[in-house]
Design a protein around this motif. Structure first.
Motif, PDB file in Angstrom:
ATOM      1  N   GLU A  10       0.852  -1.182   0.000  1.00  0.00           N
ATOM      2  CA  GLU A  10       0.000   0.000   0.000  1.00  0.00           C
ATOM      3  C   GLU A  10       0.892   1.237   0.000  1.00  0.00           C
ATOM      4  OE1 GLU A  10      -3.098  -0.144  -0.458  1.00  0.00           O
ATOM      5  OE2 GLU A  10      -3.668  -2.176   0.152  1.00  0.00           O
ATOM      6  N   ALA A  13       1.899   6.407   4.033  1.00  0.00           N
ATOM      7  CA  ALA A  13       2.980   6.925   4.871  1.00  0.00           C
ATOM      8  C   ALA A  13       3.361   5.853   5.884  1.00  0.00           C
ATOM      9  CB  ALA A  13       2.508   8.177   5.594  1.00  0.00           C
ATOM     10  N   GLY A  14       4.620   5.668   6.083  1.00  0.00           N
ATOM     11  CA  GLY A  14       5.052   4.722   7.096  1.00  0.00           C
ATOM     12  C   GLY A  14       5.260   3.303   6.586  1.00  0.00           C
ATOM     13  N   SER A  17       8.905   2.417   6.347  1.00  0.00           N
ATOM     14  CA  SER A  17       9.593   2.213   7.627  1.00  0.00           C
ATOM     15  C   SER A  17       9.197   0.885   8.257  1.00  0.00           C
ATOM     16  CB  SER A  17       9.334   3.369   8.580  1.00  0.00           C
ATOM     17  OG  SER A  17       7.965   3.469   8.840  1.00  0.00           O
ATOM     18  N   ARG A  18       8.008   0.368   7.933  1.00  0.00           N
ATOM     19  CA  ARG A  18       7.646  -0.958   8.453  1.00  0.00           C
ATOM     20  C   ARG A  18       8.580  -2.025   7.882  1.00  0.00           C
ATOM     21  NH1 ARG A  18       2.701  -0.062  10.970  1.00  0.00           N
ATOM     22  NH2 ARG A  18       1.594   1.630   9.953  1.00  0.00           N
ATOM     23  N   ARG A  26      14.776  -7.831  13.111  1.00  0.00           N
ATOM     24  CA  ARG A  26      15.039  -9.260  13.063  1.00  0.00           C
ATOM     25  C   ARG A  26      16.452  -9.570  12.569  1.00  0.00           C
ATOM     26  NH1 ARG A  26      10.580 -12.351  14.431  1.00  0.00           N
ATOM     27  NH2 ARG A  26       8.657 -11.170  14.412  1.00  0.00           N
ATOM     28  N   VAL A  68       0.950  -5.854   7.546  1.00  0.00           N
ATOM     29  CA  VAL A  68      -0.420  -5.596   7.095  1.00  0.00           C
ATOM     30  C   VAL A  68      -0.444  -4.759   5.813  1.00  0.00           C
ATOM     31  CG1 VAL A  68      -2.572  -4.446   7.742  1.00  0.00           C
ATOM     32  CG2 VAL A  68      -1.456  -5.984   9.354  1.00  0.00           C
ATOM     33  N   ASP A  69       0.527  -3.887   5.599  1.00  0.00           N
ATOM     34  CA  ASP A  69       0.537  -3.051   4.397  1.00  0.00           C
ATOM     35  C   ASP A  69       1.027  -3.773   3.134  1.00  0.00           C
ATOM     36  OD1 ASP A  69      -0.483  -0.766   5.510  1.00  0.00           O
ATOM     37  OD2 ASP A  69       1.471   0.058   6.059  1.00  0.00           O
ATOM     38  N   VAL A  70       1.628  -4.928   3.305  1.00  0.00           N
ATOM     39  CA  VAL A  70       2.222  -5.613   2.156  1.00  0.00           C
ATOM     40  C   VAL A  70       1.161  -6.438   1.437  1.00  0.00           C
ATOM     41  CG1 VAL A  70       3.881  -7.382   1.458  1.00  0.00           C
ATOM     42  CG2 VAL A  70       4.549  -5.612   3.099  1.00  0.00           C
TER      43      VAL A  70
ATOM     44  N   ARG B 132       5.833   0.743  16.459  1.00  0.00           N
ATOM     45  CA  ARG B 132       5.859  -0.054  15.223  1.00  0.00           C
ATOM     46  C   ARG B 132       6.384  -1.478  15.432  1.00  0.00           C
ATOM     47  NH1 ARG B 132       8.439   3.300  11.922  1.00  0.00           N
ATOM     48  NH2 ARG B 132       6.515   4.406  11.467  1.00  0.00           N
ATOM     49  N   HIS B 137      -0.340  -3.901  13.987  1.00  0.00           N
ATOM     50  CA  HIS B 137      -0.411  -2.818  13.029  1.00  0.00           C
ATOM     51  C   HIS B 137      -0.723  -1.534  13.798  1.00  0.00           C
ATOM     52  CE1 HIS B 137      -0.361  -1.430   8.952  1.00  0.00           C
ATOM     53  NE2 HIS B 137      -1.543  -0.866   9.033  1.00  0.00           N
ATOM     54  N   LYS B 142      -5.327  10.840   9.984  1.00  0.00           N
ATOM     55  CA  LYS B 142      -4.958  12.178   9.519  1.00  0.00           C
ATOM     56  C   LYS B 142      -6.158  12.966   9.042  1.00  0.00           C
ATOM     57  CE  LYS B 142      -0.415  10.880   7.900  1.00  0.00           C
ATOM     58  NZ  LYS B 142      -0.099  10.187   6.679  1.00  0.00           N
ATOM     59  N   ARG B 190      -7.083  -5.720   0.746  1.00  0.00           N
ATOM     60  CA  ARG B 190      -6.395  -6.605  -0.208  1.00  0.00           C
ATOM     61  C   ARG B 190      -5.066  -7.087   0.355  1.00  0.00           C
ATOM     62  NH1 ARG B 190      -4.795  -1.899  -4.632  1.00  0.00           N
ATOM     63  NH2 ARG B 190      -3.705  -0.567  -3.145  1.00  0.00           N
ATOM     64  N   SER B 191      -4.541  -6.339   1.332  1.00  0.00           N
ATOM     65  CA  SER B 191      -3.220  -6.705   1.847  1.00  0.00           C
ATOM     66  C   SER B 191      -3.302  -7.563   3.107  1.00  0.00           C
ATOM     67  CB  SER B 191      -2.428  -5.437   2.160  1.00  0.00           C
ATOM     68  OG  SER B 191      -3.097  -4.695   3.149  1.00  0.00           O
TER      69      SER B 191
END
Lengths: 163, 585
Positions: A10, A13-14, A17-18, A26, A68-70, B132, B137, B142, B190-191
């Motif tokens: 996705e 922003a961020g 960095s994840r 790791r 989660v963003d991948v 993080r 998550h 914003k 989707r992710s």
């Protein structure tokens, strides 16, 4: 062994960095990482060059998938792929170097994209090892500055990473 | 007709009201929190609502721990609310604790107003950045338009797949803005699509291996509890007749009083559990992760070959520390259910035939021989209170039916060894992160979830002082938690390691200048008891759990043997079959 991992994530922003945080937390190796939005502006495409045993690479892929963003992860080394990296090198171009640098640039199929009184800036693309070879072929004292993008990779033929 | 000049009519809400309505939509019953500047708008909206109860803690760390325990005890998503800056950083230990044990939590944190972010504003901290590495998550909201959908996603992510904490950081200005409230019914990402159903080919392959096993062993972890798979596990284990061990996080997943249960395994596991782990030929790992405290030295573990089947909802848990032969990714409840169905159907004939019955009988004979060594025995004739005795009596007095929370250290291990958990979600402790101080806030979260249940916090005089301020919260909310302090005047586990591995140099592990816990409990408005003799242990527990003190919080200070150690023990770097037993010293 060196692996090139491609992923779609996705474009938020961020998100970068994840991924970077995962590698440091790791203790995975990271040789280079490139990222930019794709033709679909909600997605970013990232190429990560890393190295490790098969077990470590398997874990890296799983851990990336867990973020989660991948959206999708592909180990390019699982099939045939093309790898390209862009490098800009500023070299001395005075005296005998002026002719020598032009010749080396031609041999490696680079392009001189900026010319000044004392220097050339050469643009070169290729695999990481080709760029390494170019730098090794130059007289070390002639290299004023280098900047490399890190590798981008894509599968050959029908291997497509898309959602 | 809506009055356009008054934004509060119709469906227009402030961001703060949106937060409240989201929590209402999620059917949240308790929010554990602490107010502060950045969340004042949200607290103002809480003032006028009756959907959930806000539990005011005395330190944000306790808010997250209490929400975490509420989630562990009920299976619902726990909710905590903290302010920006120090409120947020205080919450981090709680979040990391929940993360390590895969507990579903939503932590709402206030943030400085969006235009001030990055300006080093008062009470500003980069909460998304700080948390993080220890959240499943996190989100920074914003735009008020995204607020409701983000909270919906947070609950969805926290509670599905391998659960975990999710942080939603909300800038103060967003909670003051107006927007229409609309809560999405479903979440499509989707992710993020957790795998639930196991691969049926792999499940059948695993069953065939299990039925052909000569020395089988079931090893189950916190996944059984989190995945509500205890019923299916019991059915499967009884059908197969195999020995079973639970990890520290998995206790209660299989009834501890059942003959097939061989006790907890790992660093302080029983002789029979650890030996069977080492010697089995087919190991079935379910919702467990081969943690370093569980298998000891991996090289030693692999000095014997065995076939490993591993069932887990998280693909990254499989082949992380230990290479497995048959991986099955899926929700443990679904996979075990499918196994049980197959054993009643396609595999019924094979299972009824019991092809390896003789071998399994011999395996049980071996296990009983290990069990007969009674590795958990201790000196019952001591004049000093033995901590193990307190736990045994606690089990008797509460009829094995209490919720037990614990802190971290020797008392935690004794509770795990001597309180025989027969039901899931009864044993609430910090297994992964090992956070001292969780015990009391954990007990609060459990007691709020089950007001009529017996809830005991097993702790030590060191751990309890890490969140002792919560005695005040217990008073305010009338929580009749029973604190069982095993007071040996030492950080017991630190002292034990110093005795074994540091030549008895008890560096900074003596707990000097202890408070008078009886007076301290009384000062907070509770009942305090000091118990010094073994003969007083049972009467004290009976009184504390008796009808007269049913409504009261009781703080029991048991003066226990200073030199008692936790056995068996697999020393760091040693293998599972290299345990030190009590009698060997």
């Amino acid at each position: 062994m060196k692996h090139i991992i491609s992923l779609l994530m996705e474009n938020e922003a961020g998100a970068l960095s994840r991924v970077a945080g995962l590698f440091s937390a790791r203790a995975y190796n990271i040789e280079s990482l490139t990222v930019a939005p794709t033709e679909d502006p909600t997605l970013s495409r990232m190429t990560i060059v890393t190295s490790g045993s098969d077990e470590v690479i398997e874990q890296i892929i799983k851990q990336l998938n867990k973020l989660v963003d991948v959206v999708k992860v592909l180990d390019l080394n699982d099939g045939r792929y093309i790898e390209r990296e862009l490098m800009l090198v500023k070299v001395k171009a005075t005296g005998p170097f002026r002719e020598e640098m032009k010749r080396m640039c031609d041999i490696f199929r680079g392009r001189i994209i900026d010319v000044a009184d004392g220097s050339y800036t050469i643009e070169l693309t290729g695999t990481g090892s080709k760029l390494d070879a170019f730098l090794e072929a130059l007289d070390k004292t002639a290299i004023l500055e280098t900047v490399r993008t890190g590798a981008s990779g894509i599968g050959r033929g029908d291997r497509i990473l898309k959602i | 007709m809506e009055d356009p000049s008054n934004p509060t009519t119709g469906n227009q809400c402030t961001g703060a009201e949106i937060v409240i309505r989201c929590l209402q939509e999620e059917n949240v019953k308790f929010v554990f929190g602490y107010p502060g500047g950045a969340v004042l708008n949200i607290y103002d909206a809480i003032f006028n609502q009756t959907h959930f109860k806000h539990v005011l803690v005395r330190h944000e760390q306790a808010a997250v721990h209490a929400a975490d325990a509420y989630a562990r005890a009920t299976g619902e998503v726990g909710v905590a609310l903290v302010t920006s800056g120090p409120g947020a950083t205080n919450a981090v230990t709680g979040i990391a604790t929940a993360y390590m044990d895969s507990i579903p939590l939503v932590v709402l944190s206030g943030q400085v107003p969006a235009p001030s972010i990055g300006m080093d504003a008062f009470q500003e901290v980069d909460m998304v950045g700080i948390t993080r590495p220890c959240v499943k998550h996190n989100f920074l909201v914003k735009d008020i338009k995204d607020l409701a959908a983000t909270i919906k996603k947070a609950f969805y992510i926290a509670g599905t797949g391998r659960p975990g904490p999710v942080v939603v950081d909300i800038p103060k200005d967003i909670t003051a803005q107006f927007h229409a409230f609309s809560y999405p019914e479903t979440v499509e990402m989707r992710s993020y699509n957790p795998i639930l159903k196991g691969h049926s080919g792999q499940i059948k392959k695993a069953l065939r291996l299990m039925l052909d096993a000569k020395r089988p062993m079931l090893y189950t972890g916190g996944g059984i509890i989190l995945g509500d798979a205890s019923e299916q596990l019991v059915k499967l284990t009884r059908r197969l007749g195999f020995p079973i061990t639970n990890t520290l996080m998995g206790l209660g997943g299989y009834p501890a009083t059942d003959r097939q249960f061989v006790g907890m395994l790992g660093m302080h596991g029983t002789l029979e559990a650890n030996m069977a782990m080492q010697d089995c030929d087919v190991l079935i790992a379910i919702g467990a992760r081969f943690d370093d405290r569980v298998i000891g030295n991996p090289d030693h573990f692999f000095s014997k070959s065995r076939t490993i089947i591993h069932i887990d909802v998280d693909p990254s848990s499989i082949s992380k520390r230990v290479k497995v032969d048959v991986p099955i990714v899926g929700h443990v409840q679904s996979v075990l259910g499918e196994m049980n169905d197959l054993l009643d159907g396609e595999f019924k004939a094979a299972a009824d035939k019991k092809p390896e019955e003789a071998a399994i009988q011999a395996w049980w004979t071996q296990i009983e021989a290990w069990r007969s060594k009674k590795c958990l025995s201790y000196d019952r004739n001591s004049d000093i209170i033995k901590p193990q005795y307190v736990l045994e009596k606690l089990w008797e007095v509460t009829k094995g039916d209490a919720f037990i929370t614990s802190d971290v250290g020797q008392h935690q291990m004794w509770a795990a060894q001597y309180y025989k958990f027969d039901k899931p979600r009864r044993w609430i402790n910090s297994g992964g992160l090992g956070t001292m101080g969780v015990g009391l806030p954990y007990a609060m979260g459990v007691q709020l979830a089950y007001p009529d249940a017996q809830v005991a916090c097993v702790t030590g005089e060191a751990s309890i002082q890490m969140c002792i301020q919560e005695l005040s919260t217990c008073k305010q909310f009338h929580l009749p938690v029973k604190v069982v302090t095993l007071n040996n005047r030492y950080m017991g586990m630190v002292r034990q390691w110093q005795e074994f591995f540091y030549g008895n140099r008890y560096s900074e592990s003596y707990m000097d200048a202890l408070p008078d816990f009886v007076k301290l409990a009384e000062a907070y408005g509770h009942v305090g008891m000091r118990i010094e003799k073994p003969s007083d242990v049972e009467p004290a527990l009976k009184e504390a759990f008796g009808p007269k003190l049913k409504e009261r919080m009781v703080f029991m200070d048991f003066l226990t043997d200073q030199k008692e150690n936790v056995f068996p023990m697999v020393p760091n770097g040693k293998g599972l079959s290299e345990m030190i037993l009590a009698e060997e010293l």
